[in-house]
Write an enzyme that holds these catalytic residues in place. Structure first.
Site, mmCIF file in Angstrom:
data_model
loop_
_atom_site.group_PDB
_atom_site.id
_atom_site.type_symbol
_atom_site.label_atom_id
_atom_site.label_comp_id
_atom_site.label_asym_id
_atom_site.label_seq_id
_atom_site.Cartn_x
_atom_site.Cartn_y
_atom_site.Cartn_z
ATOM 1 N N TYR A 37 34.975 32.982 40.777
ATOM 2 C CA TYR A 37 36.345 33.375 41.117
ATOM 3 C C TYR A 37 37.292 32.358 40.486
ATOM 4 O O TYR A 37 37.086 31.153 40.593
ATOM 5 C CB TYR A 37 36.518 33.413 42.634
ATOM 6 C CG TYR A 37 37.943 33.612 43.095
ATOM 7 C CD1 TYR A 37 38.475 34.892 43.208
ATOM 8 C CD2 TYR A 37 38.754 32.528 43.419
ATOM 9 C CE1 TYR A 37 39.783 35.084 43.630
ATOM 10 C CE2 TYR A 37 40.061 32.714 43.839
ATOM 11 C CZ TYR A 37 40.573 33.992 43.944
ATOM 12 O OH TYR A 37 41.868 34.174 44.343
ATOM 13 N N HIS A 38 38.358 32.836 39.845
ATOM 14 C CA HIS A 38 39.284 31.958 39.120
ATOM 15 C C HIS A 38 40.456 31.576 40.007
ATOM 16 O O HIS A 38 41.259 32.419 40.402
ATOM 17 C CB HIS A 38 39.791 32.671 37.865
ATOM 18 C CG HIS A 38 40.273 31.742 36.794
ATOM 19 N ND1 HIS A 38 41.135 30.701 37.027
ATOM 20 C CD2 HIS A 38 39.996 31.696 35.457
ATOM 21 C CE1 HIS A 38 41.377 30.058 35.907
ATOM 22 N NE2 HIS A 38 40.690 30.638 34.935
ATOM 23 N N GLY A 39 40.583 30.289 40.330
ATOM 24 C CA GLY A 39 41.746 29.802 41.051
ATOM 25 C C GLY A 39 42.943 29.686 40.124
ATOM 26 O O GLY A 39 42.885 30.060 38.947
ATOM 27 N N GLU A 67 43.706 36.968 37.459
ATOM 28 C CA GLU A 67 43.236 36.523 38.776
ATOM 29 C C GLU A 67 43.801 35.150 39.097
ATOM 30 O O GLU A 67 44.195 34.883 40.238
ATOM 31 C CB GLU A 67 41.715 36.481 38.780
ATOM 32 C CG GLU A 67 41.102 36.276 40.148
ATOM 33 C CD GLU A 67 39.601 36.521 40.120
ATOM 34 O OE1 GLU A 67 39.183 37.649 40.443
ATOM 35 O OE2 GLU A 67 38.857 35.589 39.738
#
Length: 330
Positions: free
Chosen positions: A129-131, A202
């Site tokens: 998951y890309h912050g 994202e």
């Protein structure tokens, strides 16, 4: 009143340096009661200082990136390297930068990794998951190199390759832009490869609800199928509480869709607790389609988010978690 030829200190009534400075400034500008304006300016500075800090702190990561670039250039000059950056001679440089970034992660975020045992000995595709920034991935690769002596390639967005001065950093760390053939080649050589299918969208437009934004992207799944490797889901707890974006403002989303550059303001840089969780590998299945594998991977990543992240994310809670121990079952 001080005469024109009298100094502030030597005058009939000695004045403090601050009062003297105010007087001289008033005489120079010709503004009456300038001390009232200065008092108001000091008040505004005091009120707005915290706001300025939260927008300036993300710049620390930029400073670290360019410090890394500078160290690589020094290393290159010292070792008189003129050709390819994938030579073994760069191992020392990678270890040096890994120590730098791992130290930052430990000190600023109390960074931890859970599930190292889920990374296979051979090649594998890590899907994360890309912050708002890729800081958690950088901490992960630094710890991976230091503790496991493993090297991991990563797929990055095209704009990263246009950042001034970044070429040496990207080359030394094996950052790929694609295409799929290059990704498959890296995996077939036995490397780990990481990708965030959500990418810049994202990063900029997800929020404290930790919504996965992949759209119709499933090229990563086809890469895993073609290379015949497992997919390893990965998620970092509180990654959106460390740095947040103003991506919820519609004009920034419209601007990005038109010019495809991440011109969305960031704020934060808070020393929240970061924990990276590595999920169980999704094994290679010869008869699975890219659509089915994409759905399977997304479900595995969503499961990690639901298990390890309190929704919605909260900055204060994430800060307090620096003082809490992680439960053993996690």
């Amino acid at each position: 009143m001080i005469g024109g030829n009298e100094s502030c200190i030597a005058g009939p009534v000695p004045m403090s340096y601050l009062t003297c400075l105010t007087y001289i400034l008033g005489e120079w500008t010709g503004v009456d009661h300038i001390e009232d304006y200065l008092s108001y300016a000091v008040y505004l500075l005091w009120v707005l200082f915290p706001l300025a800090v939260v927008f300036l702190l993300p710049g620390v990561l930029v400073i670290l990136f360019y410090a890394s670039v500078l160290l690589l250039h020094i290393y290159k000059r010292k070792n008189e390297i003129k050709e390819a950056y994938f030579n073994d001679v760069w191992d020392g440089a990678r270890q040096m930068l890994a120590t730098l970034w791992d130290g930052h992660g430990r000190i600023w975020h109390g960074y931890e990794i859970h599930g190292f045992e889920n990374i296979p000995e051979g090649p594998g595709l890590i899907v994360f998951y890309h912050g708002a920034t890729p800081a958690d991935y950088i901490y992960f690769t630094a710890r991976l190199l230091i503790q496991k002596k493993r090297f991991c390639h990563v797929v990055a967005d095209h704009f990263v390759f246009r950042l001034p001065g970044f070429k040496i950093l990207l080359d030394v760390h094996g950052v790929l832009h694609g295409p799929k053939e290059e990704c498959v080649k890296a995996l077939k050589k036995g490397y780990l490869l990481a990708i965030a299918p959500g990418g810049v969208r994202e990063a900029l437009f997800s929020d404290e609800m930790y919504t996965i934004i992949w759209g119709e992207r499933r090229g990563f799944a086809q890469v895993a199928i073609d290379a015949e490797v497992p997919i390893i889901p990965m998620f970092t707890q509180n990654i959106r509480e460390g740095i947040r974006t103003l991506g919820g403002i519609k004009i920034f989303r419209t601007l990005y869709e038109r010019i495809r550059l991440p011109l969305v303001p960031l704020y934060g840089g808070f020393p929240v607790k970061l924990r990276t969780f590595i999920g169980k590998p999704i094994p290679y299945e010869p008869n699975i389609t890219a659509e089915e594998l994409t759905a399977k991977t997304k479900a595995a990543l969503q499961d990690l988010i639901e298990k390890h992240q309190k929704i919605p994310g909260n900055i204060f809670r994430a800060l307090m978690e620096r003082f809490q121990r992680q439960k053993k079952e996690d």
